[in-house]
Design an enzyme around this catalytic site. Structure first.
Site, short mmCIF file in Angstrom:
data_model
loop_
_atom_site.label_atom_id
_atom_site.label_comp_id
_atom_site.label_asym_id
_atom_site.label_seq_id
_atom_site.Cartn_x
_atom_site.Cartn_y
_atom_site.Cartn_z
N ARG A 54 -16.70 -3.07 3.80
CA ARG A 54 -16.01 -2.21 4.75
C ARG A 54 -16.97 -1.82 5.87
O ARG A 54 -18.16 -2.10 5.80
CB ARG A 54 -15.44 -0.98 4.04
N GLY A 55 -16.40 -1.14 6.88
CA GLY A 55 -17.18 -0.85 8.07
C GLY A 55 -16.96 -2.01 9.03
O GLY A 55 -17.07 -3.19 8.62
N ALA A 56 -16.63 -1.67 10.28
CA ALA A 56 -16.17 -2.71 11.21
C ALA A 56 -17.12 -3.92 11.32
O ALA A 56 -16.67 -5.07 11.16
CB ALA A 56 -15.91 -2.08 12.58
N ARG A 97 -6.77 -5.97 7.44
CA ARG A 97 -6.84 -4.60 7.99
C ARG A 97 -6.62 -4.69 9.51
O ARG A 97 -7.19 -5.56 10.15
CB ARG A 97 -8.21 -3.95 7.69
N GLN A 204 -16.51 7.93 1.87
CA GLN A 204 -17.59 7.04 2.34
C GLN A 204 -18.86 7.83 2.69
O GLN A 204 -19.97 7.31 2.60
CB GLN A 204 -17.13 6.26 3.58
N ASP A 245 -14.26 1.86 15.01
CA ASP A 245 -13.55 0.65 14.58
C ASP A 245 -12.95 -0.10 15.75
O ASP A 245 -12.71 -1.30 15.68
CB ASP A 245 -12.48 1.01 13.55
N ASN A 255 -11.97 5.82 14.93
CA ASN A 255 -12.97 5.80 13.87
C ASN A 255 -12.34 6.49 12.66
O ASN A 255 -11.19 6.96 12.73
CB ASN A 255 -14.26 6.50 14.31
N LYS A 256 -13.08 6.54 11.58
CA LYS A 256 -12.55 7.09 10.33
C LYS A 256 -11.82 8.40 10.54
O LYS A 256 -12.28 9.25 11.30
CB LYS A 256 -13.71 7.27 9.34
O1 MRU Z 1 -12.32 2.43 6.22
P1 MRU Z 1 -13.76 2.09 6.49
O2 MRU Z 1 -14.68 2.60 5.47
O3 MRU Z 1 -13.93 0.61 6.78
O4 MRU Z 1 -14.06 2.85 7.85
C1 MRU Z 1 -15.33 2.71 8.42
C2 MRU Z 1 -15.53 3.52 9.64
O5 MRU Z 1 -14.67 4.23 10.10
C3 MRU Z 1 -16.85 3.33 10.32
O6 MRU Z 1 -17.25 4.50 10.95
C4 MRU Z 1 -16.73 2.22 11.37
O7 MRU Z 1 -16.16 1.07 10.81
C5 MRU Z 1 -18.02 1.88 11.99
S1 MRU Z 1 -19.12 1.09 10.88
C6 MRU Z 1 -20.55 0.74 11.73
#
Ligand code: MRU
Length: 361
Positions: A54-56, A97, A204, A245, A255-256
């Site tokens: 996970r994480g973009a 996603r 997270q 994201d 973002n999250k």
């Molecule tokens: O749902 P997730 O855990 O994939 O969400 C991640 C985030 O929102 C991060 O802040 C974003 O992807 C940036 S990661 C460098």
């Protein structure tokens, strides 16, 4: 596998000899540090959907490596039969996603790579895909280092920094985006104090950011999401660093979920909010935040996950968006690998891409 050092192990790896993508399984952290092998399209899709990776940026790298591994098993008799299956698998992975643009960005790059080599035998197309997947991985590492260097110029020794979700090394191959300035600051002996929001509902911040920062020896304090106003009012936070994201062309940033709340609170207390954004996460084809598709996730994540027993009444309505959009007016700067963009973002982000295009061409 319990002895794996997460800070010394890439979050996403290609095991070419074994036709697999290998990831640190993030659903098990921090209790168990385990590697997971992904060999089939279904395993790769699930890993992204279930947030095992996970994480973009990490999602983008995993998708590029995945489509390469799958391509190795596709028909080689003609370009058409190869490309038909390539397209099907690409679309399948892309559906895992919707919000993090890095997923479609990386798959599109792999597709463009196929098209650029379409006159060549399929064996050579596959070799080109290998080079492209490795390039996407290597660029991620370099980009995060650069974001760290630009980001550290925005903080001073002894500062307090707040971060939301995990935009750390676990969200990229190494270093992270929002954590990169923190790691660079640590190397310089800044002794920052970092506050991590736990980041409901999937935690997270608590499970991943607090874990990796602590492993790196950073002074880390975990807070619940509803405590950010208090720590800011107390004067403990000098800057907020978060990831993203998808950044729209006007600077609005998905973002999250909860990031926009942090940004609104930060405005109240005069704390600057910086978005750490590789250009791979900036989508100039999306004009504003209203055009960003926000992923909705299962209600169980809110009511059941992480609890010994369901903690909410049965059948209660639950709203579970994975991301929210922070208005560009709440953002003090967008830290990219080509420098820090500031308002007006419609102009500064264009300049960032002009700079990038000059370096590439
Ligand atoms: O749902 P997730 O855990 O994939 O969400 C991640 C985030 O929102 C991060 O802040 C974003 O992807 C940036 S990661 C460098």
């Amino acid at each position: 596998m319990g002895t794996i050092d997460i800070m010394k192990t890439d979050t996403v790896m290609l095991d070419d000899a074994n036709d697999a993508v290998v990831i640190i399984d993030q659903t098990k952290l921090p209790g168990t540090v385990d590697l997971l092998e992904l060999k089939t399209a279904q395993q790769m899709w699930d890993a992204i959907y279930l947030l095992q990776v996970r994480g973009a940026p990490a999602i983008g790298v995993a998708a590029a490596m995945s489509i390469y591994v799958l391509a190795k098993g596709m028909p080689r008799d003609s370009f058409d039969s190869f490309y038909k299956e390539f397209t099907e698998k690409k679309q399948y992975l892309d559906s895992a996603r919707p919000t993090a643009v890095n997923l479609s960005w990386a798959l599109k790059r792999m597709d463009l790579c196929v098209q650029a080599h379409r006159e060549e035998p399929v064996d050579e197309i596959i070799e080109a895909l290998h080079r492209e997947a490795v390039a996407i991985r290597n660029e991620d590492v370099e980009v995060c280092k650069k974001i760290g260097e630009y980001g550290v110029s925005l903080i001073k020794p002894g500062d307090g920094v707040l971060t939301h979700c995990n935009a750390g090394k676990l969200a990229t191959v190494q270093f992270g985006t929002a954590t990169a300035p923190i790691y660079v600051a640590e190397e310089k002996g800044y002794h920052l104090r970092v506050f991590c929001d736990e980041t409901r509902p999937l935690l997270q911040g608590a499970r991943l950011t607090a874990f990796e920062l602590q492993e790196s020896g950073v002074d880390t304090t975990l807070i619940c999401d509803n405590m950010s106003a208090m720590v800011m009012k107390n004067g403990w936070v000098n800057a907020v660093f978060v990831g993203c994201d998808r950044v729209a062309a006007n600077g609005d940033t998905a973002n999250k979920i909860g990031t926009s709340v942090v940004a609104a609170v930060a405005k109240q207390y005069g704390v600057p909010v910086y978005i750490c954004a590789p250009t791979s996460t900036i989508d100039m084809n999306t004009p504003t935040g209203d055009d960003i598709v926000i992923e909705q996730r299962k209600p169980e994540e809110v009511a059941e996950m992480w609890y010994k027993e369901r903690m909410a009444p049965k059948n209660v309505k639950i709203f579970n968006p994975a991301f929210d959009v922070t208005d560009h007016s709440l953002i003090a700067g967008i830290v990219t690998e080509y420098g820090v963009a500031t308002a007006p973002y419609t102009e500064s982000l264009k300049e960032i891409f002009d700079k990038k295009n000059k370096v590439i061409n």
